[in-house]
Motif scaffolding. Structure first.
Motif, PDB file in Angstrom:
ATOM      1  N   VAL A  42     -57.178 -44.529  54.841  1.00  0.00           N
ATOM      2  CA  VAL A  42     -56.429 -45.577  55.532  1.00  0.00           C
ATOM      3  C   VAL A  42     -57.282 -46.845  55.541  1.00  0.00           C
ATOM      4  O   VAL A  42     -58.394 -46.852  56.083  1.00  0.00           O
ATOM      5  N   MET A  43     -56.777 -47.890  54.910  1.00  0.00           N
ATOM      6  CA  MET A  43     -57.510 -49.156  54.882  1.00  0.00           C
ATOM      7  C   MET A  43     -56.637 -50.254  55.465  1.00  0.00           C
ATOM      8  O   MET A  43     -55.463 -50.364  55.127  1.00  0.00           O
ATOM      9  N   LEU A  69     -53.924 -40.059  48.703  1.00  0.00           N
ATOM     10  CA  LEU A  69     -52.726 -40.481  49.430  1.00  0.00           C
ATOM     11  C   LEU A  69     -53.058 -41.721  50.252  1.00  0.00           C
ATOM     12  O   LEU A  69     -52.954 -41.736  51.468  1.00  0.00           O
ATOM     13  N   GLY A  70     -53.552 -42.760  49.577  1.00  0.00           N
ATOM     14  CA  GLY A  70     -54.053 -43.958  50.246  1.00  0.00           C
ATOM     15  C   GLY A  70     -52.974 -44.722  50.981  1.00  0.00           C
ATOM     16  O   GLY A  70     -51.826 -44.785  50.537  1.00  0.00           O
ATOM     17  N   LYS A  71     -53.351 -45.287  52.120  1.00  0.00           N
ATOM     18  CA  LYS A  71     -52.450 -46.130  52.901  1.00  0.00           C
ATOM     19  C   LYS A  71     -53.153 -47.466  53.099  1.00  0.00           C
ATOM     20  O   LYS A  71     -54.121 -47.544  53.858  1.00  0.00           O
ATOM     21  N   VAL A  95     -51.756 -33.212  53.284  1.00  0.00           N
ATOM     22  CA  VAL A  95     -52.995 -33.957  53.570  1.00  0.00           C
ATOM     23  C   VAL A  95     -54.031 -33.002  54.172  1.00  0.00           C
ATOM     24  O   VAL A  95     -53.789 -32.379  55.192  1.00  0.00           O
ATOM     25  N   ASP A  96     -55.192 -32.910  53.497  1.00  0.00           N
ATOM     26  CA  ASP A  96     -56.278 -32.049  54.001  1.00  0.00           C
ATOM     27  C   ASP A  96     -57.383 -32.869  54.653  1.00  0.00           C
ATOM     28  O   ASP A  96     -58.114 -32.371  55.506  1.00  0.00           O
ATOM     29  N   GLY A  97     -57.537 -34.118  54.195  1.00  0.00           N
ATOM     30  CA  GLY A  97     -58.587 -34.976  54.732  1.00  0.00           C
ATOM     31  C   GLY A  97     -58.032 -36.350  55.045  1.00  0.00           C
ATOM     32  O   GLY A  97     -57.199 -36.875  54.311  1.00  0.00           O
TER      33      GLY A  97
END
Length: 292
Positions: A42-43, A69-71, A95-97
């Motif tokens: 998450v950025m 799975l970037g956000k 999502v694992d991390g």
């Protein structure tokens, strides 16, 4: 190599080995589990350094077979929207991390967001529950940069037990957790920081010196004991007189390497190890959640 200079600890080469092992592990596990491991970074906003780190993490995910799975959110995102996003990632089975790229734009509270992440998906190892496991010496997801430091020392078979380790820096990201990990490996540990009187005297007593203060080239040759192991966690961008910018660590590398026995370079030392540990944490979480 000149025998009068320190051996360079190559974090980049070790990180590549770890990534190869993870890629093989994922190739074996994916058919059983039915999906690849997933890491959500998450950025918020458009900090150029953060953007570069995130791109690097996403490339590394692709390299080992982790679904990225970037956000990427605008800097106007509110605390509530971010907390809701993290909650939805906590519930997301693919999502694992989960990792929140720091620093966040002004006005957002990183601590409360880190505590919103489900501890079992805390790929950065910074949730209070995971830090509590570290304090108690229990298994759990470990902070990536300190775990990378320890893995590099182990890989080089550098003796830690019985040695005096000095950590300069007391952040929750690096200083405190790396001190705890060194203690767990039976070193005698001193934590020093910018307000420690006689800092040079303290650092000169270190068999293993970890610099994690974020001040360019602060650790000079006269602060290092001959034949010490010097681990430089700092990443600072400086601009020279000609206007060129480059990355340097917290250690004056060229001069310190003349007295140390081992030293990590910047870049190419601890940075790549941090990313490798992030990927390893994601795969560990993936395996734990599927009990394989």
């Amino acid at each position: 190599m000149d025998s009068s200079t320190a051996k360079i600890l190559d974090g980049k080469a070790l990180a590549e080995q770890i990534q190869t092992q993870l890629r093989q592990e994922i190739e074996q596990l994916q058919p059983q589990i039915g999906r690849p491991p997933g890491l959500a970074v998450v950025m918020v906003g458009d900090n150029p350094a953060s953007a570069a780190y995130v791109r690097n993490k996403e490339r590394s995910c692709a390299h080992v077979g982790i679904a990225s799975l970037g956000k990427h959110l605008p800097s106007t995102t509110s605390q509530t929207e971010l907390a809701e996003l993290i909650q939805s990632l906590n519930q997301n089975e693919t999502v694992d991390g989960i990792l929140v790229q720091l620093p966040l734009p002004a006005g957002l509270d990183a601590d409360s967001l880190l505590q919103t992440i489900a501890p079992e998906k805390d790929a950065d190892g910074l949730h209070p529950i995971n830090l509590g496991h570290l304090v108690r010496g229990e298994p759990g997801l470990r902070s990536c940069t300190p775990a990378g430091v320890m893995r590099l020392l182990e890989h080089e078979k550098i003796e830690i037990a019985g040695k005096h380790a000095v950590v300069v820096g007391r952040s929750i990201l690096v200083g405190k957790p790396v001190a705890l990990m060194l203690l767990e490996a039976n070193a005698t540990v001193t934590i020093a920081h910018s307000r420690s009187p006689n800092l040079a005297e303290i650092t000169r007593s270190a068999d293993i010196l970890v610099a994690a203060v974020g001040r360019p080239q602060m650790i000079t040759q006269d602060m290092v004991k001959p034949q010490a192991v010097v681990i430089d966690v700092g990443i600072n961008r400086i601009t020279d007189d000609s206007g060129k910018s480059r990355l340097v660590g917290d250690v004056d590398f060229e001069n310190v390497r003349r007295v140390a026995e081992y030293i990590t370079p910047v870049p190419g030392g601890i940075g790549p190890m941090t990313v490798a540990m992030l990927l390893e944490n994601t795969v560990l979480s993936y395996k734990n959640r599927h009990q394989v």
